[in-house]
Design a protein around this motif. Structure first.
Motif, mmCIF file in Angstrom:
data_model
loop_
_atom_site.group_PDB
_atom_site.id
_atom_site.type_symbol
_atom_site.label_atom_id
_atom_site.label_comp_id
_atom_site.label_asym_id
_atom_site.label_seq_id
_atom_site.Cartn_x
_atom_site.Cartn_y
_atom_site.Cartn_z
ATOM 1 N N THR A 1 1.040 -1.279 -0.009
ATOM 2 C CA THR A 1 -0.037 -0.539 -0.167
ATOM 3 C C THR A 1 0.922 1.186 -0.404
ATOM 4 O O THR A 1 1.462 1.802 0.716
ATOM 5 N N ILE A 2 0.893 2.361 -1.068
ATOM 6 C CA ILE A 2 1.678 2.943 -0.811
ATOM 7 C C ILE A 2 0.276 4.863 -0.561
ATOM 8 O O ILE A 2 -0.995 4.475 -1.020
ATOM 9 N N SER A 3 1.115 5.493 0.356
ATOM 10 C CA SER A 3 0.074 6.934 0.761
ATOM 11 C C SER A 3 1.165 7.311 0.641
ATOM 12 O O SER A 3 2.166 7.411 0.737
ATOM 13 N N ARG A 4 0.820 8.786 0.640
ATOM 14 C CA ARG A 4 1.788 10.410 1.240
ATOM 15 C C ARG A 4 0.595 10.940 2.154
ATOM 16 O O ARG A 4 0.046 10.779 1.663
ATOM 17 N N ASP A 5 2.094 12.035 2.493
ATOM 18 C CA ASP A 5 1.070 12.852 3.660
ATOM 19 C C ASP A 5 2.348 13.731 2.884
ATOM 20 O O ASP A 5 3.471 14.476 3.625
ATOM 21 N N ASP A 6 2.039 14.772 2.083
ATOM 22 C CA ASP A 6 2.771 15.729 1.266
ATOM 23 C C ASP A 6 2.931 16.966 2.940
ATOM 24 O O ASP A 6 4.191 17.896 3.027
ATOM 25 N N ALA A 7 2.208 17.137 3.649
ATOM 26 C CA ALA A 7 2.252 18.369 4.599
ATOM 27 C C ALA A 7 3.254 17.185 5.416
ATOM 28 O O ALA A 7 4.734 18.416 6.545
ATOM 29 N N LYS A 8 4.238 15.878 5.659
ATOM 30 C CA LYS A 8 5.797 16.075 6.324
ATOM 31 C C LYS A 8 6.035 15.095 4.657
ATOM 32 O O LYS A 8 7.332 15.015 5.124
ATOM 33 N N ASN A 9 6.029 16.113 3.275
ATOM 34 C CA ASN A 9 6.855 15.447 2.498
ATOM 35 C C ASN A 9 7.203 14.197 2.524
ATOM 36 O O ASN A 9 8.258 13.782 2.436
ATOM 37 N N THR A 10 6.329 13.332 2.664
ATOM 38 C CA THR A 10 6.557 11.747 3.109
ATOM 39 C C THR A 10 6.025 11.008 2.329
ATOM 40 O O THR A 10 4.523 11.367 2.055
ATOM 41 N N VAL A 11 5.917 9.344 1.646
ATOM 42 C CA VAL A 11 5.597 8.937 0.759
ATOM 43 C C VAL A 11 5.514 8.173 1.434
ATOM 44 O O VAL A 11 7.256 7.476 1.685
ATOM 45 N N TYR A 12 4.888 6.936 1.617
ATOM 46 C CA TYR A 12 5.266 5.734 2.914
ATOM 47 C C TYR A 12 4.747 4.506 1.934
ATOM 48 O O TYR A 12 4.001 4.395 0.368
ATOM 49 N N LEU A 13 5.728 3.399 1.807
ATOM 50 C CA LEU A 13 4.818 2.294 0.953
ATOM 51 C C LEU A 13 5.160 0.993 2.078
ATOM 52 O O LEU A 13 5.897 0.113 2.515
#
Length: 122
Positions: free
Chosen positions: A68-80
């Motif tokens: 699962t990929i998600s992103r949190d632009d407030a933290k400038n982070t994308v997760y896998l």
């Protein structure tokens, strides 16, 4: 100044889980898609998944329903988020940014991280 840095890799048992992070430093590309790729020993770089700037993901068939990929632009982070890992998932995992919409072509990704090693033991 722009940089992507992956982290979160490691050694896990088959069936286990890992969460990789991709942090963007410097200039913010809020509308960029962010992709995940992997390279296993002796193999070509393989597309894993990509998430659009608004958070819509697309996955390779080999990882669909497990990753699962998600992103949190407030933290400038994308997760896998990787679940039910298999030995064949062993690879160096890279994140990359692209201005192309949901591309799976590495050539469309202009900014790459250094990679993080994921090893899945039997």
């Amino acid at each position: 100044q722009a940089q992507l840095v992956e982290s979160g890799g490691g050694l896990v048992q088959a069936g286990g889980s890992l969460r990789l992070s991709c942090v963007h430093s410097g200039q913010t590309f809020i509308r960029d898609a962010v992709g995940w790729f992997r390279r296993a020993p002796g193999k070509e770089r393989e597309f894993v998944g990509v998430v659009t700037w608004f958070g819509d993901p697309t996955y390779a068939d080999s990882v669909k329903d497990r990753f699962t990929i998600s992103r949190d632009d407030a933290k400038n982070t994308v997760y896998l988020e990787m679940k039910n890992l298999k030995p064949e998932d062993t690879a160096i995992y890279y994140c990359a940014a692209s201005r192309k919409y949901r591309s799976q072509d590495p050539a469309d990704f202009g900014l790459w991280g250094q990679g993080t090693q994921v090893t899945v033991s039997s």
